[in-house]
Write a protein that holds these residues in place. Sequence first.
Motif, mmCIF file in Angstrom:
data_model
loop_
_atom_site.group_PDB
_atom_site.id
_atom_site.type_symbol
_atom_site.label_atom_id
_atom_site.label_comp_id
_atom_site.label_asym_id
_atom_site.label_seq_id
_atom_site.Cartn_x
_atom_site.Cartn_y
_atom_site.Cartn_z
ATOM 1 N N GLN A 1 9.870 39.762 15.953
ATOM 2 C CA GLN A 1 11.283 39.494 15.712
ATOM 3 C C GLN A 1 11.558 38.853 14.348
ATOM 4 O OE1 GLN A 1 13.875 40.433 17.896
ATOM 5 N NE2 GLN A 1 12.111 41.609 18.574
ATOM 6 N N ARG A 2 10.665 39.021 13.387
ATOM 7 C CA ARG A 2 10.909 38.461 12.066
ATOM 8 C C ARG A 2 11.824 39.401 11.268
ATOM 9 N NH1 ARG A 2 6.553 34.794 9.638
ATOM 10 N NH2 ARG A 2 5.489 33.963 11.454
ATOM 11 N N PRO A 3 12.856 38.827 10.632
ATOM 12 C CA PRO A 3 13.712 39.655 9.774
ATOM 13 C C PRO A 3 13.103 39.792 8.381
ATOM 14 C CG PRO A 3 14.547 37.415 9.843
ATOM 15 C CD PRO A 3 13.348 37.446 10.768
ATOM 16 N N LYS B 1 12.839 46.078 7.934
ATOM 17 C CA LYS B 1 13.872 45.436 8.740
ATOM 18 C C LYS B 1 14.773 44.571 7.870
ATOM 19 C CE LYS B 1 11.568 45.047 13.224
ATOM 20 N NZ LYS B 1 11.038 44.108 14.237
ATOM 21 N N LEU B 2 16.061 44.622 8.204
ATOM 22 C CA LEU B 2 17.045 43.722 7.623
ATOM 23 C C LEU B 2 17.811 43.095 8.780
ATOM 24 C CD1 LEU B 2 18.516 46.044 4.865
ATOM 25 C CD2 LEU B 2 16.752 44.316 4.585
ATOM 26 N N TRP B 3 18.059 41.801 8.693
ATOM 27 C CA TRP B 3 18.817 41.121 9.749
ATOM 28 C C TRP B 3 20.258 41.005 9.291
ATOM 29 C CZ3 TRP B 3 17.736 40.094 14.601
ATOM 30 C CH2 TRP B 3 18.514 39.186 15.314
ATOM 31 N N ASP C 1 25.870 40.938 12.035
ATOM 32 C CA ASP C 1 26.239 41.146 13.438
ATOM 33 C C ASP C 1 25.027 41.116 14.356
ATOM 34 O OD1 ASP C 1 25.068 43.429 12.596
ATOM 35 O OD2 ASP C 1 26.649 44.797 13.289
ATOM 36 N N ASP C 2 23.921 40.546 13.839
ATOM 37 C CA ASP C 2 22.705 40.371 14.634
ATOM 38 C C ASP C 2 22.152 41.692 15.162
ATOM 39 O OD1 ASP C 2 22.822 37.704 14.195
ATOM 40 O OD2 ASP C 2 23.804 37.229 16.096
ATOM 41 N N CYS C 3 22.229 42.732 14.373
ATOM 42 C CA CYS C 3 21.651 44.017 14.737
ATOM 43 C C CYS C 3 20.557 44.370 13.740
ATOM 44 C CB CYS C 3 22.713 45.121 14.721
ATOM 45 S SG CYS C 3 23.969 44.909 15.995
ATOM 46 N N TRP C 4 19.540 45.042 14.233
ATOM 47 C CA TRP C 4 18.457 45.466 13.342
ATOM 48 C C TRP C 4 18.872 46.729 12.598
ATOM 49 C CZ3 TRP C 4 15.003 42.218 12.047
ATOM 50 C CH2 TRP C 4 14.468 41.314 12.967
ATOM 51 N N LEU C 5 18.575 46.727 11.327
ATOM 52 C CA LEU C 5 18.659 47.959 10.555
ATOM 53 C C LEU C 5 17.243 48.308 10.138
ATOM 54 C CD1 LEU C 5 20.087 50.176 8.918
ATOM 55 C CD2 LEU C 5 20.138 48.583 7.004
ATOM 56 N N VAL D 1 9.638 37.873 4.311
ATOM 57 C CA VAL D 1 10.172 36.773 3.508
ATOM 58 C C VAL D 1 11.255 36.066 4.309
ATOM 59 C CG1 VAL D 1 9.604 37.715 1.241
ATOM 60 C CG2 VAL D 1 11.727 38.409 2.360
ATOM 61 N N GLU D 2 11.661 34.894 3.846
ATOM 62 C CA GLU D 2 12.574 34.062 4.630
ATOM 63 C C GLU D 2 14.044 34.443 4.458
ATOM 64 O OE1 GLU D 2 11.477 32.006 6.810
ATOM 65 O OE2 GLU D 2 9.375 32.169 6.218
ATOM 66 N N LEU D 3 14.396 34.967 3.279
ATOM 67 C CA LEU D 3 15.798 35.234 2.984
ATOM 68 C C LEU D 3 16.023 36.693 2.580
ATOM 69 C CD1 LEU D 3 16.593 32.068 0.825
ATOM 70 C CD2 LEU D 3 17.105 32.394 3.256
ATOM 71 N N GLY D 4 17.198 37.198 2.898
ATOM 72 C CA GLY D 4 17.545 38.544 2.502
ATOM 73 C C GLY D 4 17.596 38.708 0.997
ATOM 74 N N SER D 5 18.025 37.658 0.292
ATOM 75 C CA SER D 5 18.081 37.718 -1.167
ATOM 76 C C SER D 5 16.685 37.881 -1.758
ATOM 77 C CB SER D 5 18.743 36.449 -1.725
ATOM 78 O OG SER D 5 18.049 35.284 -1.291
#
Length: 301
Positions: free
Chosen positions: A146-148, A120-122, A125-129, A165-169
């Motif tokens: 619902q965790r990204p 999952k990536l958040w 636009d608040d959509c799941w990929l 993890v907490e961040l996309g990076s």
Amino acid sequence: RSNAFEVLALDGVSTGILQFYTAQESADWLRAISTNISDLTLQNMKMANKCCSPSDQVIHMGWVNERLEGTDSSQLYKFKFLALKGSSFYIFSTPPVSTLDWVRAEKIYNLCEVLFKIHKLWLADDCWLQANLYLGIHQDFDLEDQRPYCFSVMVGHGKSHYFNVELGSELAVWEKSFQRAIFLEVQRTGSKTYMCSWQGDTLCFTVDFALGFTCFDSKTKNVLWRFKFSQLKGSSDDGKTRVKLLFQNLDTKQIETKELEFQDLTAVLHCIHSFIAAKVASVDPVFIDNQSIARKYMYSN
């Protein structure tokens, strides 16, 4: 709540819930604290590498949340510390401090026999990929939480560890680090051989970075067949012990099916994937970057 978070120390002491006026302010503080933790971890990693041989360097390490197994624990996570070092993927409950701590990890897996997968990536636009990086690998996770920024590491005997993890990076760094660590381990190892059987005969199956696939008799060492990576055109398995490998004969252009049985089929399939990915990366380094879903979306949003 999108405008609050909590910081925990190694000894378990908590800051309590830190609440901010806006979600943006919370996100800015979370990013700043996470960056500082990552910088300190990087310093420790560099210090550890001074005591390690070139073939046993730490590629990456850091904190994650692991979802606990169990019928009623789909939403229950626990802090874990992961490390990619030398030939292995480590899972710790607390970070390793001394050399002895590395052999005391909760779990240790060979990097050639694991498969990293983003779930999952958040997005902005608040959509799941929901991203399946590796086609043909069965996904059996319940992803209703619902965790990204979720990823899994598939290991031997069909087992998996599911992390967040907490961040996309951070997700992008883990993706790149696994790719690099596995690539380096494949090049260092060169080849891996597994015992297998077919129709009562005990055989050996070798995956070799230079030669491709070789099957030989375990007693006489006589080579039964050999194919290049490029000759593998497909595969199927029963999800237990048996796999069918479809190779194209270079002379006849016909497809030849080779069927084998392994005690740990999952590990063998992951190993094949690791060697093929490393082979492709060695020929076309840009290919791996183009496959990076995390970096593609995290850095563009």
